[in-house]
Design a protein around this motif. Structure first.
Motif, PDB file in Angstrom:
ATOM      1  N   GLN A 133      -3.295  -9.806  -8.192  1.00  0.00           N
ATOM      2  CA  GLN A 133      -3.844  -8.549  -8.415  1.00  0.00           C
ATOM      3  C   GLN A 133      -5.346  -8.349  -8.579  1.00  0.00           C
ATOM      4  O   GLN A 133      -6.181  -7.476  -8.307  1.00  0.00           O
ATOM      5  N   VAL A 134      -5.993  -9.562  -9.420  1.00  0.00           N
ATOM      6  CA  VAL A 134      -7.344  -9.530  -9.558  1.00  0.00           C
ATOM      7  C   VAL A 134      -8.152  -9.498  -8.221  1.00  0.00           C
ATOM      8  O   VAL A 134      -9.239  -8.951  -8.044  1.00  0.00           O
ATOM      9  N   PHE A 135      -7.403 -10.603  -7.346  1.00  0.00           N
ATOM     10  CA  PHE A 135      -8.245 -10.603  -6.135  1.00  0.00           C
ATOM     11  C   PHE A 135      -7.815  -9.216  -5.145  1.00  0.00           C
ATOM     12  O   PHE A 135      -9.037  -8.799  -4.522  1.00  0.00           O
ATOM     13  N   ALA A 136      -7.012  -8.463  -5.367  1.00  0.00           N
ATOM     14  CA  ALA A 136      -6.875  -7.198  -4.954  1.00  0.00           C
ATOM     15  C   ALA A 136      -7.625  -6.206  -5.267  1.00  0.00           C
ATOM     16  O   ALA A 136      -8.155  -5.496  -4.419  1.00  0.00           O
ATOM     17  N   ARG A 137      -8.236  -6.404  -6.529  1.00  0.00           N
ATOM     18  CA  ARG A 137      -9.286  -5.318  -7.033  1.00  0.00           C
ATOM     19  C   ARG A 137     -10.505  -5.792  -6.740  1.00  0.00           C
ATOM     20  O   ARG A 137     -11.713  -4.831  -6.866  1.00  0.00           O
ATOM     21  N   ASP A 138     -10.902  -6.963  -6.153  1.00  0.00           N
ATOM     22  CA  ASP A 138     -12.348  -7.413  -6.048  1.00  0.00           C
ATOM     23  C   ASP A 138     -12.686  -7.012  -4.853  1.00  0.00           C
ATOM     24  O   ASP A 138     -12.065  -7.304  -3.722  1.00  0.00           O
ATOM     25  N   PRO A 139     -13.821  -6.413  -4.633  1.00  0.00           N
ATOM     26  CA  PRO A 139     -14.334  -5.747  -3.389  1.00  0.00           C
ATOM     27  C   PRO A 139     -14.621  -6.568  -2.131  1.00  0.00           C
ATOM     28  O   PRO A 139     -14.750  -6.334  -1.001  1.00  0.00           O
ATOM     29  N   GLN A 140     -14.950  -7.908  -2.520  1.00  0.00           N
ATOM     30  CA  GLN A 140     -15.280  -8.750  -1.432  1.00  0.00           C
ATOM     31  C   GLN A 140     -14.157  -9.259  -0.581  1.00  0.00           C
ATOM     32  O   GLN A 140     -14.483  -9.326   0.720  1.00  0.00           O
ATOM     33  N   TRP A 141     -12.837  -8.816  -1.104  1.00  0.00           N
ATOM     34  CA  TRP A 141     -11.803  -9.058  -0.052  1.00  0.00           C
ATOM     35  C   TRP A 141     -11.219  -7.834   0.691  1.00  0.00           C
ATOM     36  O   TRP A 141     -10.309  -7.867   1.376  1.00  0.00           O
ATOM     37  N   LYS A 142     -11.959  -6.843   0.646  1.00  0.00           N
ATOM     38  CA  LYS A 142     -11.771  -5.514   1.464  1.00  0.00           C
ATOM     39  C   LYS A 142     -10.588  -4.698   1.223  1.00  0.00           C
ATOM     40  O   LYS A 142     -10.352  -3.574   2.122  1.00  0.00           O
ATOM     41  N   VAL A 143      -9.551  -4.875   0.428  1.00  0.00           N
ATOM     42  CA  VAL A 143      -8.489  -4.145   0.402  1.00  0.00           C
ATOM     43  C   VAL A 143      -8.496  -3.259  -1.009  1.00  0.00           C
ATOM     44  O   VAL A 143      -8.001  -2.065  -0.905  1.00  0.00           O
ATOM     45  N   GLN A 144      -8.983  -3.728  -2.028  1.00  0.00           N
ATOM     46  CA  GLN A 144      -9.341  -2.677  -3.191  1.00  0.00           C
ATOM     47  C   GLN A 144      -8.152  -1.893  -3.803  1.00  0.00           C
ATOM     48  O   GLN A 144      -8.099  -0.675  -3.158  1.00  0.00           O
ATOM     49  N   GLY A 145      -7.017  -2.393  -4.085  1.00  0.00           N
ATOM     50  CA  GLY A 145      -6.029  -1.591  -4.436  1.00  0.00           C
ATOM     51  C   GLY A 145      -4.639  -2.360  -5.356  1.00  0.00           C
ATOM     52  O   GLY A 145      -5.212  -3.358  -5.563  1.00  0.00           O
ATOM     53  N   GLN A 146      -3.745  -1.946  -5.208  1.00  0.00           N
ATOM     54  CA  GLN A 146      -2.509  -2.422  -5.722  1.00  0.00           C
ATOM     55  C   GLN A 146      -1.656  -3.146  -4.767  1.00  0.00           C
ATOM     56  O   GLN A 146      -1.394  -2.604  -3.639  1.00  0.00           O
ATOM     57  N   LEU A 147      -1.409  -4.600  -4.700  1.00  0.00           N
ATOM     58  CA  LEU A 147      -0.683  -5.221  -4.020  1.00  0.00           C
ATOM     59  C   LEU A 147       0.784  -4.960  -3.959  1.00  0.00           C
ATOM     60  O   LEU A 147       1.240  -4.673  -5.199  1.00  0.00           O
ATOM     61  N   GLY A 148       1.670  -5.453  -3.139  1.00  0.00           N
ATOM     62  CA  GLY A 148       3.072  -5.461  -3.328  1.00  0.00           C
ATOM     63  C   GLY A 148       3.538  -6.622  -2.951  1.00  0.00           C
ATOM     64  O   GLY A 148       3.212  -6.997  -1.708  1.00  0.00           O
ATOM     65  N   PHE A 149       4.215  -7.475  -3.656  1.00  0.00           N
ATOM     66  CA  PHE A 149       4.793  -8.881  -3.136  1.00  0.00           C
ATOM     67  C   PHE A 149       6.039  -9.222  -3.942  1.00  0.00           C
ATOM     68  O   PHE A 149       6.340  -8.751  -5.032  1.00  0.00           O
ATOM     69  N   ILE A 150       6.798  -9.946  -3.287  1.00  0.00           N
ATOM     70  CA  ILE A 150       8.228 -10.522  -3.694  1.00  0.00           C
ATOM     71  C   ILE A 150       7.650 -11.973  -4.070  1.00  0.00           C
ATOM     72  O   ILE A 150       7.179 -12.754  -3.377  1.00  0.00           O
ATOM     73  N   SER A 151       7.893 -12.858  -5.321  1.00  0.00           N
ATOM     74  CA  SER A 151       7.866 -14.025  -5.590  1.00  0.00           C
ATOM     75  C   SER A 151       9.057 -14.663  -5.715  1.00  0.00           C
ATOM     76  O   SER A 151      10.054 -14.272  -6.508  1.00  0.00           O
ATOM     77  N   LYS A 154       8.599   1.051  -6.387  1.00  0.00           N
ATOM     78  CA  LYS A 154       8.830   0.716  -5.039  1.00  0.00           C
ATOM     79  C   LYS A 154       9.425   1.979  -4.296  1.00  0.00           C
ATOM     80  O   LYS A 154       9.351   2.235  -3.125  1.00  0.00           O
ATOM     81  N   LYS A 155      10.378   2.646  -4.957  1.00  0.00           N
ATOM     82  CA  LYS A 155      11.074   3.769  -4.091  1.00  0.00           C
ATOM     83  C   LYS A 155      10.044   4.944  -3.703  1.00  0.00           C
ATOM     84  O   LYS A 155      10.106   5.369  -2.512  1.00  0.00           O
ATOM     85  N   GLN A 156       9.164   5.641  -4.451  1.00  0.00           N
ATOM     86  CA  GLN A 156       8.150   6.376  -4.194  1.00  0.00           C
ATOM     87  C   GLN A 156       6.946   5.952  -3.371  1.00  0.00           C
ATOM     88  O   GLN A 156       6.665   6.354  -2.372  1.00  0.00           O
ATOM     89  N   ALA A 157       6.443   4.475  -3.782  1.00  0.00           N
ATOM     90  CA  ALA A 157       5.354   3.869  -3.097  1.00  0.00           C
ATOM     91  C   ALA A 157       5.585   3.510  -1.474  1.00  0.00           C
ATOM     92  O   ALA A 157       4.955   3.607  -0.578  1.00  0.00           O
ATOM     93  N   ILE A 158       7.071   3.043  -1.478  1.00  0.00           N
ATOM     94  CA  ILE A 158       7.140   2.665   0.074  1.00  0.00           C
ATOM     95  C   ILE A 158       7.323   3.853   1.024  1.00  0.00           C
ATOM     96  O   ILE A 158       6.796   3.761   2.070  1.00  0.00           O
ATOM     97  N   LYS A 159       7.776   4.851   0.426  1.00  0.00           N
ATOM     98  CA  LYS A 159       7.847   6.130   1.325  1.00  0.00           C
ATOM     99  C   LYS A 159       6.450   6.688   1.323  1.00  0.00           C
ATOM    100  O   LYS A 159       6.076   7.080   2.708  1.00  0.00           O
ATOM    101  N   LEU A 160       5.542   6.492   0.529  1.00  0.00           N
ATOM    102  CA  LEU A 160       4.424   6.976   0.891  1.00  0.00           C
ATOM    103  C   LEU A 160       3.543   6.083   1.602  1.00  0.00           C
ATOM    104  O   LEU A 160       2.771   6.621   2.442  1.00  0.00           O
ATOM    105  N   ILE A 161       3.667   4.751   1.451  1.00  0.00           N
ATOM    106  CA  ILE A 161       2.810   3.859   2.168  1.00  0.00           C
ATOM    107  C   ILE A 161       3.291   4.096   3.505  1.00  0.00           C
ATOM    108  O   ILE A 161       2.538   3.952   4.662  1.00  0.00           O
ATOM    109  N   ARG A 162       4.466   4.064   3.838  1.00  0.00           N
ATOM    110  CA  ARG A 162       5.013   4.387   5.470  1.00  0.00           C
ATOM    111  C   ARG A 162       4.363   5.465   5.942  1.00  0.00           C
ATOM    112  O   ARG A 162       3.810   5.352   7.113  1.00  0.00           O
ATOM    113  N   LYS A 163       4.155   6.623   5.272  1.00  0.00           N
ATOM    114  CA  LYS A 163       3.450   7.657   5.642  1.00  0.00           C
ATOM    115  C   LYS A 163       2.077   7.684   5.834  1.00  0.00           C
ATOM    116  O   LYS A 163       1.509   8.175   6.897  1.00  0.00           O
TER     117      LYS A 163
END
Length: 390
Positions: free
Chosen positions: A127-145, A328-337
């Protein structure tokens, strides 16, 4: 047909003697016992009879322990089916985070806290890397560990596999910021951050007196010795790597099936059990994943297997970011859209246990194996001796 060699056979033949020589905690004793009696008369079951030729057969119950090599297939299939509802029309990345073997002694003394910190350090790092502008995604990741604790030789090797969606949901939730198709984060940079995060959590646990330091680790009870030990770990290489991205949702599900519900060793890898020795197959990563065999004493095999018994109620599969249960319930629906509302996603399948088994094996479990015409029906229940005696 029963596999010729099984972990349960080793426990039945050599388990009692091993228990006499080793002071095992109740959790490990219970796992041994459940695997030993899995699909035997002790767990009960039922008698089936053909309604055409009167052929009878006995079906014994499974132990359903998550460490049992026999009991993961159906659990895995149900879990995979449920995950279809979470898939996104984007690329995915497979990342692996490993703690060095120098930490194994302290991890074995403090399994719950050390493994919890492993999940925490991985999550914080990504999540720290996702917030870092140099990696171009800048947001919240979603992942399974997914936690794995073993090597191919059954020794302790603690690492986490992550399935990471290739992009991030912007913090204002108005955009999907896709990653590059072939690249998410630099593995070497991830490794440095992961090392810093994990050792920071380890030091915090020590300062809060949360760690047990006994036996060989007793020398690290002093603050000076422990600080020196942590500093030495900064000099050790921490392995973090990213595999090639997946081509689509179908590949993602194939990957999940290979990694999520594995146990330390499958029964088909056990080649022989003879005169107190166990021979098993393993892949030698140092030799281009060549298949080889290793022979160890039955007691050493049991010791290695029990290294991988997880703490009570410890979750080995966890969900983070927009894939967390809360989001995830709300986020997945939103991201698909946001990505592509018309994209085709594999749909969750509604099927019974018998339908699932037919799909997996190609066999109709209700069809009489003798006459091939009648249907097997349950005519008698067999009592569960394990429940009655526990």
């Amino acid at each position: 047909m029963k596999n010729k060699h099984e972990v349960g056979d080793i426990f039945r033949l050599y388990g009692k003697e091993y228990q006499k020589q080793t002071n095992l905690p109740y959790k490990k004793l219970k796992v041994m016992h459940k695997i030993k009696i899995c699909r035997t008369a002790q767990l009960g079951g039922h008698v089936e009879q053909c309604d055409h030729c009167s052929f009878e057969r006995i079906a014994y119950n499974s132990c359903r322990d998550r460490h049992c090599p026999k009991c993961q297939t159906m659990v895995k299939e149900k879990w995979l089916n449920d995950r279809k509802a979470d898939l996104l029309p984007c690329n995915y990345f497979h990342m692996v985070f490993t703690i060095p073997h120098e930490l194994n002694p302290i991890r074995l003394l403090n399994p719950k806290i050390m493994l919890s910190y492993l999940f925490a350090a991985v999550s914080q790092t990504l999540q720290v890397f996702a917030r870092d502008p140099q990696w171009k995604v800048q947001g919240q990741l979603g992942f399974i560990s997914v936690l794995h604790t073993w090597s191919q030789k059954l020794t302790d090797h603690f690492h986490i596999h992550c399935l990471v969606a290739g992009g991030a949901l912007s913090f204002d939730k108005n955009r999907w910021n896709p990653s590059k198709k072939s690249f998410l984060f630099r593995a070497q940079s991830l490794s440095k951050e992961f090392k810093k995060r994990y050792l920071g959590l380890l030091k915090k646990a020590y300062l809060n007196n949360e760690l047990s330091l006994e036996g060989k680790m007793a020398k690290y009870k002093s603050k000076q010795e422990f600080t020196s030990f942590v500093q030495s770990l900064f000099m050790v290489k921490w392995n973090t790597y990213a595999k090639r991205p997946f081509a689509g949702p179908e590949q993602v599900l194939e990957y999940l099936g290979r990694y999520t519900h594995r146990v330390a060793i499958s029964n088909n890898r056990i080649k022989s059990i003879d005169n107190g020795q166990v021979c098993f197959e393993y892949r030698d990563r140092a030799d281009n994943n060549t298949s080889k065999t290793m022979t160890v004493s039955a007691h050493e095999f049991i010791r290695r297997f029990l290294l991988h018994v997880l703490p009570h109620n410890f979750m080995k599969i966890r969900y983070f970011g927009f894939l967390s249960h809360r989001n995830k319930k709300q986020a997945i629906k939103l991201i698909r859209k946001l990505i592509d509302p018309d994209a085709k996603i594999p749909q969750k399948t509604e099927e019974t246990y018998l339908e699932m088994m037919h799909r997996l094996t190609g066999h109709d479990l209700l069809c009489c194996p003798k006459c091939k015409e009648g249907k097997m029906t349950i005519i008698k229940k067999l009592p569960n001796q394990f429940l009655n005696s526990s």
